[in-house]
Design a protein around this motif. Structure first.
Motif, PDB file in Angstrom:
ATOM      1  N   MET A   2       0.839  -1.211   0.000  1.00 39.42           N
ATOM      2  CA  MET A   2       0.000   0.000   0.000  1.00 39.42           C
ATOM      3  C   MET A   2       0.869   1.255   0.000  1.00 39.42           C
ATOM      4  O   MET A   2       0.573   2.233  -0.681  1.00 39.42           O
ATOM      5  CB  MET A   2      -0.930   0.010   1.225  1.00 39.42           C
ATOM      6  CG  MET A   2      -2.044  -1.010   1.161  1.00 39.42           C
ATOM      7  SD  MET A   2      -2.936  -1.000  -0.422  1.00 39.42           S
ATOM      8  CE  MET A   2      -3.500   0.680  -0.493  1.00 39.42           C
ATOM      9  N   LYS A   3       1.948   1.225   0.767  1.00 42.06           N
ATOM     10  CA  LYS A   3       2.876   2.368   0.793  1.00 42.06           C
ATOM     11  C   LYS A   3       3.442   2.630  -0.600  1.00 42.06           C
ATOM     12  O   LYS A   3       3.532   3.776  -1.045  1.00 42.06           O
ATOM     13  CB  LYS A   3       4.046   2.090   1.751  1.00 42.06           C
ATOM     14  CG  LYS A   3       3.759   2.383   3.213  1.00 42.06           C
ATOM     15  CD  LYS A   3       5.033   2.144   4.007  1.00 42.06           C
ATOM     16  CE  LYS A   3       4.838   2.343   5.491  1.00 42.06           C
ATOM     17  NZ  LYS A   3       6.029   1.938   6.246  1.00 42.06           N
ATOM     18  N   LEU A   4       3.818   1.564  -1.278  1.00 45.83           N
ATOM     19  CA  LEU A   4       4.380   1.693  -2.622  1.00 45.83           C
ATOM     20  C   LEU A   4       3.357   2.280  -3.592  1.00 45.83           C
ATOM     21  O   LEU A   4       3.669   3.164  -4.391  1.00 45.83           O
ATOM     22  CB  LEU A   4       4.863   0.327  -3.128  1.00 45.83           C
ATOM     23  CG  LEU A   4       6.127  -0.221  -2.450  1.00 45.83           C
ATOM     24  CD1 LEU A   4       6.297  -1.707  -2.739  1.00 45.83           C
ATOM     25  CD2 LEU A   4       7.368   0.531  -2.907  1.00 45.83           C
ATOM     26  N   LEU A   5       2.124   1.799  -3.510  1.00 48.10           N
ATOM     27  CA  LEU A   5       1.066   2.319  -4.390  1.00 48.10           C
ATOM     28  C   LEU A   5       0.828   3.804  -4.117  1.00 48.10           C
ATOM     29  O   LEU A   5       0.679   4.599  -5.045  1.00 48.10           O
ATOM     30  CB  LEU A   5      -0.242   1.541  -4.176  1.00 48.10           C
ATOM     31  CG  LEU A   5      -0.301   0.127  -4.760  1.00 48.10           C
ATOM     32  CD1 LEU A   5      -1.585  -0.580  -4.328  1.00 48.10           C
ATOM     33  CD2 LEU A   5      -0.208   0.133  -6.288  1.00 48.10           C
ATOM     34  N   ASP A   6       0.800   4.177  -2.829  1.00 49.41           N
ATOM     35  CA  ASP A   6       0.582   5.584  -2.466  1.00 49.41           C
ATOM     36  C   ASP A   6       1.691   6.482  -3.004  1.00 49.41           C
ATOM     37  O   ASP A   6       1.422   7.563  -3.534  1.00 49.41           O
ATOM     38  CB  ASP A   6       0.481   5.742  -0.942  1.00 49.41           C
ATOM     39  CG  ASP A   6      -0.879   5.297  -0.412  1.00 49.41           C
ATOM     40  OD1 ASP A   6      -1.832   5.235  -1.221  1.00 49.41           O
ATOM     41  OD2 ASP A   6      -0.990   5.009   0.790  1.00 49.41           O
ATOM     42  N   VAL A   7       2.922   6.033  -2.861  1.00 53.37           N
ATOM     43  CA  VAL A   7       4.059   6.836  -3.343  1.00 53.37           C
ATOM     44  C   VAL A   7       4.012   6.971  -4.862  1.00 53.37           C
ATOM     45  O   VAL A   7       4.169   8.065  -5.415  1.00 53.37           O
ATOM     46  CB  VAL A   7       5.410   6.240  -2.866  1.00 53.37           C
ATOM     47  CG1 VAL A   7       6.578   6.814  -3.650  1.00 53.37           C
ATOM     48  CG2 VAL A   7       5.598   6.525  -1.371  1.00 53.37           C
ATOM     49  N   LEU A   8       3.769   5.865  -5.548  1.00 55.35           N
ATOM     50  CA  LEU A   8       3.693   5.905  -7.014  1.00 55.35           C
ATOM     51  C   LEU A   8       2.531   6.786  -7.498  1.00 55.35           C
ATOM     52  O   LEU A   8       2.622   7.427  -8.536  1.00 55.35           O
ATOM     53  CB  LEU A   8       3.550   4.488  -7.583  1.00 55.35           C
ATOM     54  CG  LEU A   8       4.805   3.613  -7.476  1.00 55.35           C
ATOM     55  CD1 LEU A   8       4.499   2.177  -7.895  1.00 55.35           C
ATOM     56  CD2 LEU A   8       5.949   4.163  -8.323  1.00 55.35           C
ATOM     57  N   ALA A   9       1.450   6.812  -6.703  1.00 53.23           N
ATOM     58  CA  ALA A   9       0.290   7.639  -7.069  1.00 53.23           C
ATOM     59  C   ALA A   9       0.631   9.121  -7.058  1.00 53.23           C
ATOM     60  O   ALA A   9       0.046   9.918  -7.783  1.00 53.23           O
ATOM     61  CB  ALA A   9      -0.864   7.369  -6.110  1.00 53.23           C
ATOM     62  N   HIS A  10       1.619   9.491  -6.239  1.00 53.10           N
ATOM     63  CA  HIS A  10       2.019  10.909  -6.149  1.00 53.10           C
ATOM     64  C   HIS A  10       3.016  11.315  -7.229  1.00 53.10           C
ATOM     65  O   HIS A  10       3.338  12.485  -7.364  1.00 53.10           O
ATOM     66  CB  HIS A  10       2.583  11.218  -4.759  1.00 53.10           C
ATOM     67  CG  HIS A  10       1.525  11.296  -3.712  1.00 53.10           C
ATOM     68  ND1 HIS A  10       1.343  10.318  -2.758  1.00 53.10           N
ATOM     69  CD2 HIS A  10       0.549  12.213  -3.499  1.00 53.10           C
ATOM     70  CE1 HIS A  10       0.322  10.645  -1.993  1.00 53.10           C
ATOM     71  NE2 HIS A  10      -0.179  11.780  -2.419  1.00 53.10           N
ATOM     72  N   HIS A  11       3.528  10.333  -7.975  1.00 54.78           N
ATOM     73  CA  HIS A  11       4.513  10.633  -9.028  1.00 54.78           C
ATOM     74  C   HIS A  11       3.866  10.574 -10.413  1.00 54.78           C
ATOM     75  O   HIS A  11       3.514   9.500 -10.879  1.00 54.78           O
ATOM     76  CB  HIS A  11       5.680   9.634  -8.971  1.00 54.78           C
ATOM     77  CG  HIS A  11       6.620   9.891  -7.842  1.00 54.78           C
ATOM     78  ND1 HIS A  11       7.637  10.814  -7.921  1.00 54.78           N
ATOM     79  CD2 HIS A  11       6.678   9.372  -6.596  1.00 54.78           C
ATOM     80  CE1 HIS A  11       8.283  10.838  -6.768  1.00 54.78           C
ATOM     81  NE2 HIS A  11       7.717   9.977  -5.943  1.00 54.78           N
ATOM     82  N   MET A  38       4.483  -7.015  -7.916  1.00 58.14           N
ATOM     83  CA  MET A  38       3.377  -6.150  -8.364  1.00 58.14           C
ATOM     84  C   MET A  38       3.402  -5.947  -9.884  1.00 58.14           C
ATOM     85  O   MET A  38       2.361  -5.839 -10.514  1.00 58.14           O
ATOM     86  CB  MET A  38       3.445  -4.791  -7.649  1.00 58.14           C
ATOM     87  CG  MET A  38       3.033  -4.871  -6.175  1.00 58.14           C
ATOM     88  SD  MET A  38       3.545  -3.409  -5.247  1.00 58.14           S
ATOM     89  CE  MET A  38       2.291  -2.238  -5.742  1.00 58.14           C
ATOM     90  N   SER A  39       4.604  -5.902 -10.444  1.00 59.02           N
ATOM     91  CA  SER A  39       4.688  -5.703 -11.902  1.00 59.02           C
ATOM     92  C   SER A  39       4.253  -6.964 -12.654  1.00 59.02           C
ATOM     93  O   SER A  39       3.673  -6.888 -13.725  1.00 59.02           O
ATOM     94  CB  SER A  39       6.086  -5.260 -12.328  1.00 59.02           C
ATOM     95  OG  SER A  39       7.036  -6.215 -11.968  1.00 59.02           O
TER      96      SER A  39
END
Length: 244
Positions: A2-11, A38-39
């Motif tokens: 979830m942390k990874l998804l959140d960070v990627l969502a901001h980029h 995930m990929s």
């Protein structure tokens, strides 16, 4: 994950592993391992030089979620809450051409004097509080077209029938973010309405509170707007992200 998804969502652009690890607080090897998994499932897309961005699978899931969100189901908890707070009838209306159609309601059990908008009932845009919200959204040119096309027929002696008066009224609605119907659809009935927007920022419905004229209290307007905003948020509307 979830942390990874959140960070990627901001980029908006693909981000390198080092930066992603730093922003999530994960060890680079941990971030790399999870991103790899995930990929493979399409949640993340790996790009040139070991950069990552959100994957197409999220779009597919988002479309599913969106298609399953029903406006009426989403609106009902906020409608019931507003009904409990005010004791008045709460209506959900959508636009159909030059009219508002009421698609759901909670009826008032507060006293012998009750206001009930029958589900499926219709009323012209210029006489209803919800309709005025949609006219504001249309902009001046289309409002003038509407006035010419319909001739602004009155439903009661209180209805606005003059195009200049309607434009003045809509200007007030635009400034305040709420609309009123003061005995304009039905004698002895007044309404306050606020708009409901979807995730794209489009106005899709209006939430209105109906009350007998003698019980009308304009101070309920902020409560109506809060309830409408709550429904908009549940539908995915983010004020600073969606443009309208």
């Amino acid at each position: 994950m979830m942390k990874l998804l959140d960070v990627l969502a901001h980029h908006p652009d693909p981000a390198p592993l080092k930066q992603i690890a730093q922003e999530t607080g994960l060890h680079p090897s941990t971030a790399h391992r999870i991103l790899g998994a995930m990929s493979q499932s399409g949640f993340v897309e790996r790009g040139e030089g070991g950069t990552y961005r959100l994957g197409i699978r999220l779009l597919e899931l988002g479309s599913l979620v969106k298609s399953r969100i029903s406006l009426r189901e989403t609106a009902m908890p906020a409608m019931l809450k507003l009904h409990a707070a005010t004791g008045e009838s709460i209506n959900l209306g959508i636009r159909d051409g030059d009219e508002i159609v009421y698609v759901d309601r909670t009826s008032s059990g507060r006293s012998a004097v009750r206001v009930v908008h029958i589900v499926g009932a219709r009323a012209p845009l210029h006489t209803t509080a919800t309709g005025k919200l949609f006219l504001v959204e249309d902009g001046l040119e289309r409002v003038r077209e509407y006035a010419r096309r319909t001739g602004l027929p009155p439903s009661t002696p209180g209805s606005i029938t003059d195009p200049a008066a309607l434009e003045k009224e809509l200007d007030k609605v635009r400034r305040h973010g709420v609309a009123f119907d003061l005995d304009e659809v039905e004698n002895g009935v007044r309404c306050i309405a606020a708009g409901i927007r979807d995730d794209s920022g489009e106005l899709i419905a209006g939430l209105s509170l109906s009350t007998p004229s003698e019980r009308f209290n304009p101070d309920c307007a902020p409560l109506v707007r809060e309830a409408a905003d709550e429904i908009s948020r549940a539908l995915g509307y983010v004020p600073n992200r969606a443009s309208h």
